[in-house]
Design a protein around this motif. Structure first.
Motif, PDB file in Angstrom:
ATOM      1  N   PHE A   7       0.820  -1.210   0.000  1.00 27.28           N
ATOM      2  CA  PHE A   7       0.000   0.000   0.000  1.00 27.28           C
ATOM      3  C   PHE A   7       0.859   1.267   0.000  1.00 27.28           C
ATOM      4  N   VAL A   8       2.007   1.214   0.655  1.00 28.69           N
ATOM      5  CA  VAL A   8       2.891   2.383   0.687  1.00 28.69           C
ATOM      6  C   VAL A   8       3.399   2.692  -0.723  1.00 28.69           C
ATOM      7  N   ILE A   9       3.828   1.659  -1.433  1.00 26.14           N
ATOM      8  CA  ILE A   9       4.301   1.861  -2.806  1.00 26.14           C
ATOM      9  C   ILE A   9       3.165   2.370  -3.685  1.00 26.14           C
ATOM     10  N   SER A  10       1.979   1.795  -3.515  1.00 25.15           N
ATOM     11  CA  SER A  10       0.816   2.239  -4.291  1.00 25.15           C
ATOM     12  C   SER A  10       0.561   3.724  -4.087  1.00 25.15           C
ATOM     13  N   TRP A  11       0.708   4.170  -2.840  1.00 26.18           N
ATOM     14  CA  TRP A  11       0.456   5.584  -2.553  1.00 26.18           C
ATOM     15  C   TRP A  11       1.514   6.474  -3.199  1.00 26.18           C
ATOM     16  N   PHE A  12       2.779   6.075  -3.142  1.00 26.27           N
ATOM     17  CA  PHE A  12       3.825   6.860  -3.794  1.00 26.27           C
ATOM     18  C   PHE A  12       3.562   6.979  -5.294  1.00 26.27           C
ATOM     19  N   VAL A  13       3.197   5.874  -5.928  1.00 25.25           N
ATOM     20  CA  VAL A  13       2.933   5.907  -7.371  1.00 25.25           C
ATOM     21  C   VAL A  13       1.735   6.806  -7.659  1.00 25.25           C
ATOM     22  N   ARG A  14       0.674   6.674  -6.872  1.00 23.68           N
ATOM     23  CA  ARG A  14      -0.503   7.533  -7.058  1.00 23.68           C
ATOM     24  C   ARG A  14      -0.132   9.000  -6.904  1.00 23.68           C
ATOM     25  N   GLU A  15       0.717   9.279  -5.911  1.00 23.39           N
ATOM     26  CA  GLU A  15       1.142  10.651  -5.655  1.00 23.39           C
ATOM     27  C   GLU A  15       1.904  11.216  -6.853  1.00 23.39           C
ATOM     28  N   VAL A  16       2.825  10.427  -7.383  1.00 21.04           N
ATOM     29  CA  VAL A  16       3.632  10.885  -8.522  1.00 21.04           C
ATOM     30  C   VAL A  16       2.762  11.123  -9.757  1.00 21.04           C
ATOM     31  N   ARG A  25      -7.276   5.710  -6.070  1.00 17.10           N
ATOM     32  CA  ARG A  25      -6.617   4.886  -7.084  1.00 17.10           C
ATOM     33  C   ARG A  25      -5.463   4.057  -6.527  1.00 17.10           C
ATOM     34  N   TRP A  26      -4.983   4.365  -5.326  1.00 19.58           N
ATOM     35  CA  TRP A  26      -3.934   3.510  -4.754  1.00 19.58           C
ATOM     36  C   TRP A  26      -4.416   2.065  -4.629  1.00 19.58           C
ATOM     37  N   MET A  27      -5.716   1.888  -4.512  1.00 17.66           N
ATOM     38  CA  MET A  27      -6.256   0.538  -4.349  1.00 17.66           C
ATOM     39  C   MET A  27      -6.149  -0.301  -5.617  1.00 17.66           C
ATOM     40  N   THR A  28      -5.918   0.337  -6.742  1.00 13.31           N
ATOM     41  CA  THR A  28      -5.848  -0.381  -8.020  1.00 13.31           C
ATOM     42  C   THR A  28      -4.418  -0.705  -8.426  1.00 13.31           C
ATOM     43  N   LEU A  29      -3.452  -0.353  -7.588  1.00 10.05           N
ATOM     44  CA  LEU A  29      -2.034  -0.562  -7.902  1.00 10.05           C
ATOM     45  C   LEU A  29      -1.485  -1.642  -6.986  1.00 10.05           C
ATOM     46  N   ASN A  30      -0.929  -2.687  -7.577  1.00 12.50           N
ATOM     47  CA  ASN A  30      -0.424  -3.799  -6.781  1.00 12.50           C
ATOM     48  C   ASN A  30       1.008  -4.145  -7.196  1.00 12.50           C
ATOM     49  N   GLN A  31       1.762  -4.628  -6.226  1.00 12.17           N
ATOM     50  CA  GLN A  31       3.156  -4.995  -6.437  1.00 12.17           C
ATOM     51  C   GLN A  31       3.391  -6.450  -6.037  1.00 12.17           C
ATOM     52  N   THR A  32       4.195  -7.165  -6.808  1.00  7.84           N
ATOM     53  CA  THR A  32       4.614  -8.497  -6.399  1.00  7.84           C
ATOM     54  C   THR A  32       5.626  -8.378  -5.260  1.00  7.84           C
ATOM     55  N   THR A  50       9.769  -0.915  -8.510  1.00  2.00           N
ATOM     56  CA  THR A  50       9.166   0.299  -9.051  1.00  2.00           C
ATOM     57  C   THR A  50      10.182   1.430  -8.917  1.00  2.00           C
ATOM     58  N   VAL A  51      10.329   2.232  -9.960  1.00  2.00           N
ATOM     59  CA  VAL A  51      11.304   3.327  -9.921  1.00  2.00           C
ATOM     60  C   VAL A  51      10.615   4.631 -10.301  1.00  2.00           C
ATOM     61  N   TRP A  61       8.087  14.751 -10.623  1.00  2.00           N
ATOM     62  CA  TRP A  61       8.428  13.342 -10.493  1.00  2.00           C
ATOM     63  C   TRP A  61       7.776  12.545 -11.608  1.00  2.00           C
ATOM     64  N   SER A  62       8.488  11.535 -12.091  1.00  4.52           N
ATOM     65  CA  SER A  62       7.990  10.685 -13.170  1.00  4.52           C
ATOM     66  C   SER A  62       8.068   9.226 -12.744  1.00  4.52           C
ATOM     67  N   LEU A  63       7.150   8.433 -13.269  1.00  6.98           N
ATOM     68  CA  LEU A  63       7.173   6.986 -13.048  1.00  6.98           C
ATOM     69  C   LEU A  63       8.011   6.356 -14.156  1.00  6.98           C
ATOM     70  N   ILE A  64       9.139   5.752 -13.789  1.00  9.17           N
ATOM     71  CA  ILE A  64      10.043   5.140 -14.767  1.00  9.17           C
ATOM     72  C   ILE A  64       9.611   3.706 -15.070  1.00  9.17           C
ATOM     73  N   THR A  65       9.350   2.947 -14.018  1.00 11.71           N
ATOM     74  CA  THR A  65       8.877   1.575 -14.201  1.00 11.71           C
ATOM     75  C   THR A  65       8.043   1.191 -12.999  1.00 11.71           C
ATOM     76  N   HIS A  66       7.041   0.344 -13.228  1.00 13.05           N
ATOM     77  CA  HIS A  66       6.168  -0.091 -12.133  1.00 13.05           C
ATOM     78  C   HIS A  66       6.132  -1.613 -12.069  1.00 13.05           C
ATOM     79  N   ASN A  67       6.417  -2.161 -10.896  1.00  9.67           N
ATOM     80  CA  ASN A  67       6.332  -3.592 -10.640  1.00  9.67           C
ATOM     81  C   ASN A  67       7.118  -4.412 -11.666  1.00  9.67           C
TER      82      ASN A  67
END
Length: 202
Positions: A137-146, A153-160, A165-166, A175-181
């Motif tokens: 959930f912490v990673i999901s929030w960072f991605v949503r924030e960026v 929408r943090w609820m729709t982001l999941n990580q293995t 994620t970078v 801030w930009s999302l370079i790669t996710h999961n």
């Protein structure tokens, strides 16, 4: 010069399916952490932070074994949390999730993630590489924030487990999302932690 933040979910926990809140990594979780450590071994990290929970601490230890020059540090802002409650935009399908979450937990999670964003999403001078080993959930929030997405929408982001994620920021840019999961370092049998309907797709 770019500021990079590498976000990693901890390895699989032993007996997590039995409702144990925290514990050591499972044998598969240790293999995930080792694969992650190999993947990241060439990155010149300036800092490595991790949640104080055992499963994240052990994941950080495996990374440090591959990179003895770094010294992982626990950070309370990386604890697992629920960062929001139900919003006006939250689809009804997500409502059952909040049945076991108290208002106090939501309030604490919201405050924690506001502080985490203020702590970590701050541009540092020069070329910077930071690793945060934390929770889904912490990673999901960072991605949503960026991405500046709606709160729910943090609820729709999941990580293995041990997915990578970078996010990055160049001077004068957001801030930009370079790669996710990214799971390229994990063989198929080590790709765990996603909802069952998603695991067959990675």
């Amino acid at each position: 010069m770019t500021h990079y933040i590498y976000l990693v979910r901890h390895g699989e926990q032993q007996d997590a399916e039995h409702g144990v809140e925290d514990g050591p990594l499972s044998p598969r979780g240790r293999r995930q952490a080792e694969a992650l450590a190999d993947r990241l071994s060439g990155v010149p990290f300036d800092a490595v932070w991790h949640s104080p929970l055992q499963r994240t601490s052990e994941t950080a230890r495996y990374v440090a074994e591959r990179m003895p020059a770094i010294e992982p540090q626990p950070h309370a802002l990386l604890f697992d949390c629920v960062p929001t409650g139900i919003t006006d935009e939250t689809p009804a399908a997500y409502e059952p999730f909040f049945g076991a979450v108290t208002e106090a937990q939501i309030e604490a999670g919201r405050a924690q993630m506001a502080d985490a964003a203020a702590e970590f999403l701050v541009r540092k001078a020069g070329e910077v590489h930071e690793l945060l080993i934390t929770h889904n959930f912490v990673i999901s929030w960072f991605v949503r924030e960026v991405l500046e997405a709606p709160e729910w929408r943090w609820m729709t982001l999941n990580q293995t487990h041990c997915g990578l994620t970078v996010i990055a920021q160049k001077p004068g840019r957001p801030w930009s999302l370079i790669t996710h999961n990214d799971v390229a370092h994990l063989p198929v049998e080590l790709r765990t932690g996603l909802p069952e309907e998603l695991e067959v797709l990675v």
